[in-house]
Design a protein around this motif. Structure first.
Motif, PDB file in Angstrom:
ATOM      1  N   ALA A 194      56.616  99.859  21.560  1.00  0.00           N
ATOM      2  CA  ALA A 194      57.449  99.490  20.399  1.00  0.00           C
ATOM      3  C   ALA A 194      57.673  98.170  21.115  1.00  0.00           C
ATOM      4  N   GLN A 195      57.753  97.957  22.069  1.00  0.00           N
ATOM      5  CA  GLN A 195      57.961  96.336  22.159  1.00  0.00           C
ATOM      6  C   GLN A 195      56.447  95.719  22.042  1.00  0.00           C
ATOM      7  N   LYS A 196      55.350  95.588  21.425  1.00  0.00           N
ATOM      8  CA  LYS A 196      53.559  94.892  21.874  1.00  0.00           C
ATOM      9  C   LYS A 196      53.896  94.693  22.781  1.00  0.00           C
ATOM     10  N   GLY A 197      54.249  94.830  24.250  1.00  0.00           N
ATOM     11  CA  GLY A 197      54.081  94.855  25.151  1.00  0.00           C
ATOM     12  C   GLY A 197      54.613  93.148  25.745  1.00  0.00           C
ATOM     13  N   ALA A 198      54.866  92.914  25.428  1.00  0.00           N
ATOM     14  CA  ALA A 198      56.505  91.956  25.381  1.00  0.00           C
ATOM     15  C   ALA A 198      57.422  92.648  26.614  1.00  0.00           C
ATOM     16  N   CYS A 199      58.130  91.142  27.038  1.00  0.00           N
ATOM     17  CA  CYS A 199      59.383  91.614  27.475  1.00  0.00           C
ATOM     18  C   CYS A 199      60.244  91.746  27.029  1.00  0.00           C
ATOM     19  N   SER A 200      61.507  92.639  26.657  1.00  0.00           N
ATOM     20  CA  SER A 200      62.289  92.501  25.885  1.00  0.00           C
ATOM     21  C   SER A 200      63.386  91.973  26.935  1.00  0.00           C
ATOM     22  N   LEU A 201      63.810  91.545  27.873  1.00  0.00           N
ATOM     23  CA  LEU A 201      64.270  90.394  27.626  1.00  0.00           C
ATOM     24  C   LEU A 201      64.090  88.987  28.014  1.00  0.00           C
ATOM     25  N   CYS A 202      62.548  88.585  27.722  1.00  0.00           N
ATOM     26  CA  CYS A 202      62.450  86.848  27.471  1.00  0.00           C
ATOM     27  C   CYS A 202      61.694  87.092  26.473  1.00  0.00           C
ATOM     28  N   GLY A 203      61.074  87.889  25.943  1.00  0.00           N
ATOM     29  CA  GLY A 203      59.835  88.061  25.014  1.00  0.00           C
ATOM     30  C   GLY A 203      58.598  87.871  24.926  1.00  0.00           C
ATOM     31  N   VAL A 204      58.515  87.351  26.016  1.00  0.00           N
ATOM     32  CA  VAL A 204      56.962  86.728  25.832  1.00  0.00           C
ATOM     33  C   VAL A 204      56.234  88.113  26.852  1.00  0.00           C
ATOM     34  N   ALA A 205      54.742  87.940  26.377  1.00  0.00           N
ATOM     35  CA  ALA A 205      53.737  89.420  26.807  1.00  0.00           C
ATOM     36  C   ALA A 205      53.644  89.533  28.449  1.00  0.00           C
ATOM     37  N   ILE A 206      53.657  91.104  29.013  1.00  0.00           N
ATOM     38  CA  ILE A 206      53.832  90.869  29.915  1.00  0.00           C
ATOM     39  C   ILE A 206      52.130  91.361  30.376  1.00  0.00           C
ATOM     40  N   PRO A 207      51.485  90.732  31.116  1.00  0.00           N
ATOM     41  CA  PRO A 207      49.950  90.776  31.401  1.00  0.00           C
ATOM     42  C   PRO A 207      50.257  91.715  32.630  1.00  0.00           C
ATOM     43  N   ILE A 208      48.653  92.720  32.102  1.00  0.00           N
ATOM     44  CA  ILE A 208      48.896  94.027  32.920  1.00  0.00           C
ATOM     45  C   ILE A 208      47.612  93.518  34.709  1.00  0.00           C
ATOM     46  N   SER A 209      47.294  92.892  34.591  1.00  0.00           N
ATOM     47  CA  SER A 209      47.433  92.467  35.837  1.00  0.00           C
ATOM     48  C   SER A 209      47.472  90.914  36.283  1.00  0.00           C
ATOM     49  N   PRO A 210      48.733  90.528  36.907  1.00  0.00           N
ATOM     50  CA  PRO A 210      49.481  89.403  36.910  1.00  0.00           C
ATOM     51  C   PRO A 210      48.809  88.718  37.828  1.00  0.00           C
ATOM     52  N   GLN A 211      47.878  87.578  38.348  1.00  0.00           N
ATOM     53  CA  GLN A 211      48.387  86.641  39.563  1.00  0.00           C
ATOM     54  C   GLN A 211      49.860  86.394  40.462  1.00  0.00           C
ATOM     55  N   ASN A 212      50.885  86.153  39.844  1.00  0.00           N
ATOM     56  CA  ASN A 212      52.037  85.924  40.098  1.00  0.00           C
ATOM     57  C   ASN A 212      52.835  87.357  40.166  1.00  0.00           C
ATOM     58  N   PRO A 213      53.162  87.912  41.509  1.00  0.00           N
ATOM     59  CA  PRO A 213      53.717  89.362  41.112  1.00  0.00           C
ATOM     60  C   PRO A 213      54.984  89.877  40.193  1.00  0.00           C
ATOM     61  N   LEU A 214      55.607  88.638  40.539  1.00  0.00           N
ATOM     62  CA  LEU A 214      57.345  88.377  39.291  1.00  0.00           C
ATOM     63  C   LEU A 214      56.502  88.600  37.798  1.00  0.00           C
ATOM     64  N   LEU A 215      55.597  88.542  36.904  1.00  0.00           N
ATOM     65  CA  LEU A 215      55.397  88.513  35.977  1.00  0.00           C
ATOM     66  C   LEU A 215      54.992  90.261  35.834  1.00  0.00           C
ATOM     67  N   GLN A 216      54.438  91.092  36.868  1.00  0.00           N
ATOM     68  CA  GLN A 216      53.880  92.560  36.080  1.00  0.00           C
ATOM     69  C   GLN A 216      55.448  92.907  36.137  1.00  0.00           C
ATOM     70  N   LEU A 217      55.010  94.643  34.787  1.00  0.00           N
ATOM     71  CA  LEU A 217      55.638  95.255  34.957  1.00  0.00           C
ATOM     72  C   LEU A 217      56.623  96.288  35.357  1.00  0.00           C
ATOM     73  N   SER A 218      57.886  96.318  34.619  1.00  0.00           N
ATOM     74  CA  SER A 218      59.046  96.681  35.071  1.00  0.00           C
ATOM     75  C   SER A 218      59.477  97.576  34.471  1.00  0.00           C
ATOM     76  N   VAL A 219      60.283  98.433  35.029  1.00  0.00           N
ATOM     77  CA  VAL A 219      61.362  98.967  34.387  1.00  0.00           C
ATOM     78  C   VAL A 219      62.874  99.061  34.477  1.00  0.00           C
ATOM     79  N   ASP A 220      63.547  98.463  32.922  1.00  0.00           N
ATOM     80  CA  ASP A 220      64.922  98.203  33.719  1.00  0.00           C
ATOM     81  C   ASP A 220      65.799  99.059  32.722  1.00  0.00           C
ATOM     82  N   ARG A 221      66.815  99.951  33.623  1.00  0.00           N
ATOM     83  CA  ARG A 221      67.626 100.151  33.041  1.00  0.00           C
ATOM     84  C   ARG A 221      69.347  99.926  32.293  1.00  0.00           C
ATOM     85  N   ILE A 222      68.725  99.294  31.065  1.00  0.00           N
ATOM     86  CA  ILE A 222      69.745  98.451  29.727  1.00  0.00           C
ATOM     87  C   ILE A 222      71.293  98.368  30.468  1.00  0.00           C
ATOM     88  N   ASP A 223      71.717  99.831  30.229  1.00  0.00           N
ATOM     89  CA  ASP A 223      73.263  99.767  30.884  1.00  0.00           C
ATOM     90  C   ASP A 223      73.033 100.094  32.500  1.00  0.00           C
TER      91      ASP A 223
END
Length: 299
Positions: A216-245
């Protein structure tokens, strides 16, 4: 590098070894989380498994795929008396050891090498720990057993054990689920302060929900809108699951979004309107420092 596992499967080992697999429930009989069962989803292709049954290690296995949800095999219904009809099935190719090893014969060497938590053996004697199934052990434990049995050393090329990222979005979601499960298991425990209480749905519906959310998010971060890479060099760019509330302590439909780890950490428990204000400041700082074209935002 390959990881090493120890499985206690006294009543089911004949069928699991003959069928080249391991099978476990997803939860304890009372519905509680079990790290031993969650480890079925952590193990990856190329990992090595020591088979402990009838007080000896007589087989060595190599994991050849990821665990999948599967019904209780018919051949396990009678010998194992499982309470669950659905669990995790991990494909493992087994080989008979050239000589079986009884852990009690090398217990003095094994005991200090066993993990302090989630050990496959009892602390006081060389017997299988109650409720233990698949336990992570170090290479040192394997070496003690292999030396005692006079086994030919098993060498696992690093390339034969793909990272979760190498396994694509499926692996990235599995990795995120493992972090959620670990956090849920720790919730309420003491450290300098205390871990916040949180809980998760059973892993199988949550995994399906995360796949749906990713699409549904088309692979983009719901907070910043930028694509989430599957194997990033930068660990801060890795996929994470957030509780909205964050006041809702459950990862459930309507309260889950997929983000970059860095965005999730920055948002923390703040409401979305506070995140939006903070994000505006960050993008302005980035633009002022030439990290973005003037007047542009990440969104």
């Amino acid at each position: 590098m390959a990881e090493y596992w120890w499985v206690n499967h006294n009543t089911s080992h004949k069928h699991e070894i003959a069928g080249n697999f391991l099978w476990s429930p997803q939860r304890e009989r009372d519905g509680k989380f079990s790290q031993f069962y969650e480890n079925m989803r952590v193990a990856r292709p190329g990992d090595i498994v020591l088979s402990y049954a009838k007080q000896r290690i007589g087989y060595v296995g190599r994991v050849v795929g990821l665990a999948e949800e599967a019904p209780l095999p018919d051949e396990l219904r009678r010998p194992s008396n499982y309470w669950a009809s659905t669990g995790w099935r991990l494909p493992v190719v087994w080989e008979r050891a050239s000589r079986a090893v009884e852990p009690k014969s090398v217990y003095s060497a094994l005991q200090p090498l066993m993990p302090s938590k989630y050990s496959p053996l009892k602390r006081s004697k060389p017997e299988g720990a109650q409720k233990a199934y698949l336990a992570r052990v170090g290479r040192e434990v394997f070496d003690v057993i292999a030396t005692a049995g006079g086994w030919v050393p098993i060498v696992v090329p690093e390339a034969s054990r793909p990272s979760f990222e190498d396994l694509g979005i499926e692996g990235a979601i599995r990795q995120a689920l493992a972090r959620i499960a670990a956090s849920a298991a720790r919730s309420g425990e003491q450290r300098t302060s205390s871990y916040p209480q949180r809980s998760a749905e059973r892993s199988d519906p949550l995994e399906a929900l995360l796949r749906e959310t990713w699409a549904a998010q088309k692979g983009a971060c719901s907070l910043c809108g930028v694509a989430i890479p599957i194997s990033p060099q930068n660990p801060l760019l890795q996929l994470s699951v957030d509780r909205i509330d964050s006041d809702v302590k459950e990862y459930v439909r309507g309260n889950v979004q997929i983000t970059h780890l860095g965005c999730n950490l920055a948002k923390n428990s703040a409401p979305m309107e506070h995140w939006g204000e903070f994000f505006g400041v960050i993008t302005q700082v980035a633009a002022n420092n030439g990290m973005l074209p003037q007047g542009k935002t990440i969104l």
